[in-house]
Scaffold this active site. Sequence first.
Site, mmCIF file in Angstrom:
data_model
loop_
_atom_site.group_PDB
_atom_site.id
_atom_site.type_symbol
_atom_site.label_atom_id
_atom_site.label_comp_id
_atom_site.label_asym_id
_atom_site.label_seq_id
_atom_site.Cartn_x
_atom_site.Cartn_y
_atom_site.Cartn_z
ATOM 1 N N ASP A 1 26.524 90.854 3.878
ATOM 2 C CA ASP A 1 25.583 90.258 2.937
ATOM 3 C C ASP A 1 24.183 90.729 3.327
ATOM 4 O O ASP A 1 23.998 91.539 4.241
ATOM 5 C CB ASP A 1 25.704 88.734 2.960
ATOM 6 N N GLU B 1 21.320 79.653 -2.963
ATOM 7 C CA GLU B 1 21.304 79.937 -1.527
ATOM 8 C C GLU B 1 20.332 79.035 -0.757
ATOM 9 O O GLU B 1 20.228 77.841 -1.045
ATOM 10 C CB GLU B 1 21.048 81.423 -1.297
#
Length: 751
Positions: A293, A507
Amino acid sequence: MADSQVYLREASVHPAPEADPRVDALLGQMTLEEKVGQMTQITLEVIADKRQRPYMVDRAKLRRAVEDFHVGSVLNVVDEAYTVDEWREITGVVDSLSRASRLGVPVLYGIDAVHGANYTRGAALVPQNIGLAATFNPALVQEAAAVTARDIRAGGLPWDFAPVLDIGRHVAWSRFYETFGEDVHLASVMGVAQVRGLEGDDLASGVRAAATGKHFLGYSGPRTGRDRSSAFITERELREYYVPPFQAAIDAGVATIMINSGDINGVPVHASHDLLTGLLRDEMGFEGVAVTDWEDIKKLATLHRVAENEREATKMAVLAGVDLSMVPNDFSFHTTLVSLVRDGEVPLARIDQAVRRILTLKSRLGLLDAPAATGSTPEAVTAPASRALALQAARESITLLRNRPDASGAPLLPLSPEANVFVTGPAATSMRALNNGWTYTWQGDGRADLYMPEGRTVLDGIRAIAPEATYEPGAGFDGSLDLEAAASGARAADVAVVVLGEESYAEVPGSVTDMWLPDAQLALLDAVAATGTPVVLVLVEGRPRILGEHEAGADALVMAYNPSHEGGQAIAEVLFGRVNPSGRLPFTYPSGPNMLVAYDRTLSDDVDTSYGFTGFQPLARFGDGFGYTTFATSGLTVAPEAEIGEPLAVTVTVQNTGAVAGHEVVLLYVSDTVASVAPATERLARFAKVYLEPGESRTLTFSLDPAALSFVDARGRRLVEPGAFSVRVADQTAEFVLTGDAPLVLSTPAR
């Protein structure tokens, strides 16, 4: 529709990809720098021309990336979504320039298309995953994923960073809405549905995209509930809850896996050879590409501090099993890894292994033969059929959790179009709330003109049916506005529709320290309920925010999740009875801040303060939801005794006993009476969604294989033990006994 286990079994039958001799030929011609370049992924912003809006490609920057660093992959947008024509221009330039390189290996472009092609303007957006889970309709989820693949492929984007396979066990987690809920079986089925929809049987068809199972492993179980923070997960828990959705996706052919940004028990997953090679590769059989990521290799040094510097972090991650690094803002991974190989700290064989996987993916996608955008057309992106599918998904997701009778004794819902309706609440006029994050921008907070012009808010949807409906905002998402004006509007109405929830987030910025719905919204609910006017509470939220005692003021309670662009219309259609709601809750809705317990709890979670067994009292339970008709369940039968390891047939009859046609979600739960580790009170083993006309009945037969009766023991083995079990469908239960001299071991940890 086939039951959930049949769906999983059929989805796992797909053609094995054929080996492409060009992969080894290319690998044999590559220099070390070219090989490491294939393992390097940068964001579009690195090669963007920022002198123009929207940002397009700066050819000089792109040439440097391709010729000097041999970059093999690009991702993302710059700031906000593009039109499909703008995407085709961007990806076309990237593709043509990379094909002009020495070996002509095309760049692989990836994008987060997590609820439709959400970075392509004009594309139909479907509910976020938590809402799709509520449909309990994997065929619908697969169809929606196929549309997503077609739409991103039209823009030259052949790689989708979806689906999220993290199981939603911590409701505070800011990415909870990206999960398929708290249940292992449901999450596995829906994850496989997205994988098969995205990938189909031929990635090179031009209308399919490589799927990415993310985030391996344990990402959704942070101790604090805050995104990208530490998780402490036992080996048994990891295998019981977090591994199965990934295993199901691997069995279904998922092409790539993205790695968890966090750590498990103090070990960052990017640095764990045990998890990335021992478990993912050797034990689970994954053969595709493992990608990081955002900037996560660097964070081994800067955030996790298990590496002294980026060089040590890069060595750790590559040797652990990372194939492709999302750097993403510079070329440091490339220069560092080349140096590590030249100095003998990373073997060339490990580089070749990773590059072979990456080139194989490009071959499977057809990129070695033609650009990514050759199979789909821009016109397909705005097809009316796609919006109709998105609307159907939103309709099937809406979940009715409460429907008290009004003064006449009739249920409050559905409403009459002739009723005097008052609407209030911050989510009533918010397209951001309907969509949540990953909508044109990362945080879903883009300019209003980016939202589909035809999209309707909840207020718009209500007024399309009841044009005279009145409105007062009453409160903002986090602050009071005019409670008295809202109360006054409610007093003058026959019914008040209070639309509360969350604005968009994604997030880390969506992390919260308080799970309560903000005070201003609770005060609005109280003020409207105090008027005595019947209240319909609609919750538009990506995770279950706590209502406490304030929920008592709602006569009807509708969970809408994040239904996206078509959600305003879908909610209104449910409220006014044009759609019979069929959604079911894919998680446990807590009643208080210390009630964060999943439905498949152990019996000890039921112990109350008086030592009875009523301690588990959520606002709503997993699987809750009903519609405007009634269903009766009868005839639940199972053989009273069976040899351990033999499949068991479970038969049940469901009848629509009401006056309205509708869908019933049939949920089959299994309970193990006694086990060598404390058993769950019950677990979902199978489900099916059936449509019944008034008076119609259907008899369903489910097959329970050993896996459906299994659990992970203290040694990490998945096994079935002999003894007493029970099955439940609605209010029907039946018991049976598995006979045998010893447990049946289905799998044993290989690491």
